[in-house]
Design a protein around this motif. Structure first.
Motif, PDB file in Angstrom:
ATOM      1  N   GLU A 100       0.824  -1.204   0.000  1.00 40.95           N
ATOM      2  CA  GLU A 100       0.000   0.000   0.000  1.00 40.95           C
ATOM      3  C   GLU A 100       0.864   1.263   0.000  1.00 40.95           C
ATOM      4  O   GLU A 100       0.552   2.236  -0.689  1.00 40.95           O
ATOM      5  CB  GLU A 100      -0.944   0.019   1.203  1.00 40.95           C
ATOM      6  N   TYR A 142       2.154   1.847  -3.519  1.00 44.26           N
ATOM      7  CA  TYR A 142       1.085   2.396  -4.355  1.00 44.26           C
ATOM      8  C   TYR A 142       0.851   3.867  -4.017  1.00 44.26           C
ATOM      9  O   TYR A 142       0.667   4.694  -4.911  1.00 44.26           O
ATOM     10  CB  TYR A 142      -0.213   1.617  -4.169  1.00 44.26           C
ATOM     11  N   PHE A 173      -8.526   3.492  -4.397  1.00 48.22           N
ATOM     12  CA  PHE A 173      -8.257   2.178  -4.996  1.00 48.22           C
ATOM     13  C   PHE A 173      -7.136   1.456  -4.248  1.00 48.22           C
ATOM     14  O   PHE A 173      -7.219   0.236  -4.035  1.00 48.22           O
ATOM     15  CB  PHE A 173      -7.907   2.313  -6.479  1.00 48.22           C
ATOM     16  N   ALA A 174      -6.112   2.175  -3.836  1.00 46.11           N
ATOM     17  CA  ALA A 174      -5.019   1.557  -3.074  1.00 46.11           C
ATOM     18  C   ALA A 174      -5.529   1.062  -1.726  1.00 46.11           C
ATOM     19  O   ALA A 174      -5.171  -0.034  -1.271  1.00 46.11           O
ATOM     20  CB  ALA A 174      -3.876   2.551  -2.883  1.00 46.11           C
ATOM     21  N   LYS A 175      -6.381   1.858  -1.090  1.00 43.64           N
ATOM     22  CA  LYS A 175      -6.940   1.454   0.203  1.00 43.64           C
ATOM     23  C   LYS A 175      -7.902   0.274   0.039  1.00 43.64           C
ATOM     24  O   LYS A 175      -7.969  -0.602   0.893  1.00 43.64           O
ATOM     25  CB  LYS A 175      -7.642   2.632   0.868  1.00 43.64           C
ATOM     26  N   LYS A 209      -7.614  -2.046  -2.167  1.00 44.00           N
ATOM     27  CA  LYS A 209      -6.740  -3.220  -2.336  1.00 44.00           C
ATOM     28  C   LYS A 209      -6.320  -3.772  -0.984  1.00 44.00           C
ATOM     29  O   LYS A 209      -6.265  -4.988  -0.786  1.00 44.00           O
ATOM     30  CB  LYS A 209      -5.524  -2.809  -3.178  1.00 44.00           C
ATOM     31  N   LYS A 210      -6.028  -2.865  -0.025  1.00 39.55           N
ATOM     32  CA  LYS A 210      -5.651  -3.291   1.325  1.00 39.55           C
ATOM     33  C   LYS A 210      -6.837  -3.948   2.042  1.00 39.55           C
ATOM     34  O   LYS A 210      -6.666  -4.934   2.747  1.00 39.55           O
ATOM     35  CB  LYS A 210      -5.141  -2.079   2.115  1.00 39.55           C
ATOM     36  N   ASP A 260      -9.207  -5.603   0.561  1.00 36.11           N
ATOM     37  CA  ASP A 260      -9.306  -6.921  -0.058  1.00 36.11           C
ATOM     38  C   ASP A 260      -8.251  -7.874   0.488  1.00 36.11           C
ATOM     39  O   ASP A 260      -8.521  -9.060   0.708  1.00 36.11           O
ATOM     40  CB  ASP A 260      -9.180  -6.782  -1.576  1.00 36.11           C
ATOM     41  N   TYR A 261      -7.044  -7.360   0.724  1.00 37.99           N
ATOM     42  CA  TYR A 261      -5.965  -8.161   1.303  1.00 37.99           C
ATOM     43  C   TYR A 261      -6.384  -8.719   2.665  1.00 37.99           C
ATOM     44  O   TYR A 261      -6.219  -9.904   2.942  1.00 37.99           O
ATOM     45  CB  TYR A 261      -4.708  -7.294   1.421  1.00 37.99           C
ATOM     46  N   ASP A 304      -9.369 -11.284   2.286  1.00 36.33           N
ATOM     47  CA  ASP A 304      -8.951 -12.582   1.752  1.00 36.33           C
ATOM     48  C   ASP A 304      -8.284 -13.454   2.810  1.00 36.33           C
ATOM     49  O   ASP A 304      -8.340 -14.684   2.733  1.00 36.33           O
ATOM     50  CB  ASP A 304      -7.986 -12.401   0.583  1.00 36.33           C
ATOM     51  N   TRP A 324     -10.320  -5.845   8.184  1.00 32.84           N
ATOM     52  CA  TRP A 324     -10.927  -5.332   6.972  1.00 32.84           C
ATOM     53  C   TRP A 324     -12.097  -4.418   7.297  1.00 32.84           C
ATOM     54  O   TRP A 324     -12.368  -3.456   6.571  1.00 32.84           O
ATOM     55  CB  TRP A 324     -11.339  -6.456   6.020  1.00 32.84           C
TER      56      TRP A 324
END
Length: 175
Positions: free
Chosen positions: A62, A65, A102-104, A106-107, A109-110, A113, A119
């Motif tokens: 992150e 990014y 979008f970068a946040k 992605k985090k 989603d990390y 998952d 999350w």
């Protein structure tokens, strides 16, 4: 508290200090918004790059990014010299907010998952970041002093939101 959490907290405190500095700059008659925005995005890129260097082993990208996004926004600032209109400043700031979102995401989603409950905290931070960013962009139609104060409040809020992640992780590991 592990090394990544310490580095994250230190970087987030630096973001808070940038926000506080922006709040007091108009009192000292420092109102060159173009130079301040270049400083803000340069400092943001540098801080996130330092954060990436110290935490790259944790497989958290992150901050990388965020560095790339800040450099991109810095280039936009230089190209469009936003001193021409508040609308240009608002568009550049909204571009940065959208890319950072979008970068946040992605985090988020990390964490999701890996079935990590963090999350939920990150979704709250993301939503609050987007709302604060939109409100900041809407309120940039005033003179330079007010614009700097509004951006200062936004950076302060952003730093506080980013500080939630390492604090909550530390509290969860100690409970």
């Amino acid at each position: 508290m592990n090394r990544k959490q310490k580095v994250d907290m230190l970087i987030d405190l630096c973001l808070i200090l940038i926000g506080v500095a922006l709040l007091v700059l108009p009192m000292f008659k420092i109102t060159n918004l173009y130079n301040l925005m270049i400083f803000i995005f340069s400092a943001y890129a540098l801080l996130n790059f330092i954060q990436f260097i110290f935490t790259y082993k944790s497989k958290d990208y992150e901050s990388l990014y965020s560095t790339i996004i800040a450099i991109f926004t810095l280039i936009l600032n230089i190209i469009f010299e936003m001193t021409a209109s508040p609308r240009t400043l608002a568009l550049i700031l909204m571009c940065w907010i959208a890319l950072m979102s979008f970068a946040k995401l992605k985090k988020v989603d990390y964490y999701h998952d890996r079935h990590d409950e963090m999350w939920k905290v990150r979704v709250f931070n993301l939503l609050f970041f987007i709302i604060a960013g939109i409100l900041t962009s809407i309120n940039l139609a005033y003179n330079h002093e007010v614009q700097i104060i509004v951006i200062g409040f936004f950076m302060l809020i952003h730093g506080i939101l980013e500080l939630f992640d390492p604090i909550v992780k530390t509290l969860l590991t100690h409970s």
